[in-house]
Design a protein around this motif. Structure first.
Motif, PDB file in Angstrom:
ATOM      1  N   ALA A 204      -1.555   6.158  -7.848  1.00 45.58           N
ATOM      2  CA  ALA A 204      -2.199   6.123  -9.164  1.00 45.58           C
ATOM      3  C   ALA A 204      -3.039   7.379  -9.403  1.00 45.58           C
ATOM      4  O   ALA A 204      -3.047   7.932 -10.502  1.00 45.58           O
ATOM      5  CB  ALA A 204      -3.061   4.867  -9.296  1.00 45.58           C
ATOM      6  N   VAL A 205      -3.724   7.837  -8.365  1.00 48.11           N
ATOM      7  CA  VAL A 205      -4.518   9.070  -8.488  1.00 48.11           C
ATOM      8  C   VAL A 205      -3.607  10.255  -8.770  1.00 48.11           C
ATOM      9  O   VAL A 205      -3.894  11.086  -9.636  1.00 48.11           O
ATOM     10  CB  VAL A 205      -5.369   9.294  -7.212  1.00 48.11           C
ATOM     11  CG1 VAL A 205      -5.953  10.700  -7.191  1.00 48.11           C
ATOM     12  CG2 VAL A 205      -6.477   8.257  -7.121  1.00 48.11           C
TER      13      VAL A 205
ATOM     14  N   VAL B  31      -0.747   2.440  -3.109  1.00 47.64           N
ATOM     15  CA  VAL B  31      -0.693   2.282  -4.562  1.00 47.64           C
ATOM     16  C   VAL B  31      -1.858   3.026  -5.216  1.00 47.64           C
ATOM     17  O   VAL B  31      -1.689   3.677  -6.249  1.00 47.64           O
ATOM     18  CB  VAL B  31      -0.685   0.783  -4.947  1.00 47.64           C
ATOM     19  CG1 VAL B  31      -0.891   0.590  -6.434  1.00 47.64           C
ATOM     20  CG2 VAL B  31       0.618   0.140  -4.510  1.00 47.64           C
ATOM     21  N   ALA B  32      -3.038   2.979  -4.637  1.00 44.46           N
ATOM     22  CA  ALA B  32      -4.198   3.678  -5.191  1.00 44.46           C
ATOM     23  C   ALA B  32      -3.998   5.189  -5.162  1.00 44.46           C
ATOM     24  O   ALA B  32      -4.298   5.896  -6.130  1.00 44.46           O
ATOM     25  CB  ALA B  32      -5.469   3.296  -4.434  1.00 44.46           C
ATOM     26  N   VAL B  33      -3.459   5.715  -4.054  1.00 47.11           N
ATOM     27  CA  VAL B  33      -3.195   7.155  -3.955  1.00 47.11           C
ATOM     28  C   VAL B  33      -2.137   7.564  -4.977  1.00 47.11           C
ATOM     29  O   VAL B  33      -2.252   8.606  -5.637  1.00 47.11           O
ATOM     30  CB  VAL B  33      -2.784   7.533  -2.515  1.00 47.11           C
ATOM     31  CG1 VAL B  33      -2.231   8.945  -2.449  1.00 47.11           C
ATOM     32  CG2 VAL B  33      -3.963   7.376  -1.576  1.00 47.11           C
TER      33      VAL B  33
ATOM     34  N   THR C  22      -2.119  -1.416  -0.507  1.00 45.42           N
ATOM     35  CA  THR C  22      -3.092  -1.192  -1.574  1.00 45.42           C
ATOM     36  C   THR C  22      -3.554   0.251  -1.590  1.00 45.42           C
ATOM     37  O   THR C  22      -3.690   0.869  -2.655  1.00 45.42           O
ATOM     38  CB  THR C  22      -4.301  -2.134  -1.386  1.00 45.42           C
ATOM     39  OG1 THR C  22      -3.842  -3.479  -1.332  1.00 45.42           O
ATOM     40  CG2 THR C  22      -5.289  -1.978  -2.532  1.00 45.42           C
ATOM     41  N   LEU C  23      -3.766   0.826  -0.415  1.00 46.62           N
ATOM     42  CA  LEU C  23      -4.169   2.222  -0.322  1.00 46.62           C
ATOM     43  C   LEU C  23      -3.072   3.154  -0.853  1.00 46.62           C
ATOM     44  O   LEU C  23      -3.355   4.106  -1.577  1.00 46.62           O
ATOM     45  CB  LEU C  23      -4.511   2.574   1.136  1.00 46.62           C
ATOM     46  CG  LEU C  23      -4.951   4.010   1.386  1.00 46.62           C
ATOM     47  CD1 LEU C  23      -6.284   4.275   0.697  1.00 46.62           C
ATOM     48  CD2 LEU C  23      -5.044   4.289   2.862  1.00 46.62           C
TER      49      LEU C  23
END
Length: 151
Positions: free
Chosen positions: A19-20, A15-17, A12-13
């Motif tokens: 996306a940023v 994927v979030a990075v 999840t981390l």
């Protein structure tokens, strides 16, 4: 069970990075939808000019290059520019392709004219100067220097 939770959190981390980074790249690349008016300019040569390149007036970005095509009748490169809606260009403005330095990218520099008439959507910049081939200029300088030394 504990390792599955850790792997899920790390995934999840990641994927979030990602996306940023995608959001940052999208906002800084200038690849947003065009919101201004389109103007065409015909050049004899557009070497080094890419779609998405800047259009600048007095060094300030006022638009982007959105399309390049070849005119089958004149064999000139027709470049479509997306100009910001708050920038009104006179119809006798000129455009030239310049580079940001020896290794920098190319962009279009616009010089406004003095006419009272303004370019409208779908208009054309009539006064243009194509890109300069730096390698041929260096070759001419080298060969002209060697020719003058022989005499």
């Amino acid at each position: 069970m504990q390792s599955n939770l850790v792997e899920t959190l790390i995934g999840t981390l990641v994927v979030a990075v990602a996306a940023v980074f995608l959001f940052y790249g999208y906002t800084t690349s200038g690849m947003r939808s065009s919101s201004g008016y389109h103007v065409d300019a015909a050049f004899s040569s557009v070497d080094g000019l890419a779609t998405g390149a800047d259009v600048r007036l007095s060094g300030i970005k006022i638009g982007t290059v959105v399309k390049q095509s070849l005119d089958p009748e004149t064999y000139q490169a027709v470049v479509t520019l997306d100009i910001a809606p708050d920038v009104k260009l006179p119809d006798d403005s000129s455009a030239k392709i310049t580079s940001e330095g020896l290794l920098g990218g190319s962009y279009i520099s616009v010089t406004p004219g003095g006419s009272e008439e303004l370019l409208a959507d779908g208009g054309e910049i009539m006064f243009t100067q194509g890109s300069v081939d730096l390698m041929s200029l260096i070759g001419q300088a080298v060969f002209s220097a060697s020719d003058s030394g022989d005499k």
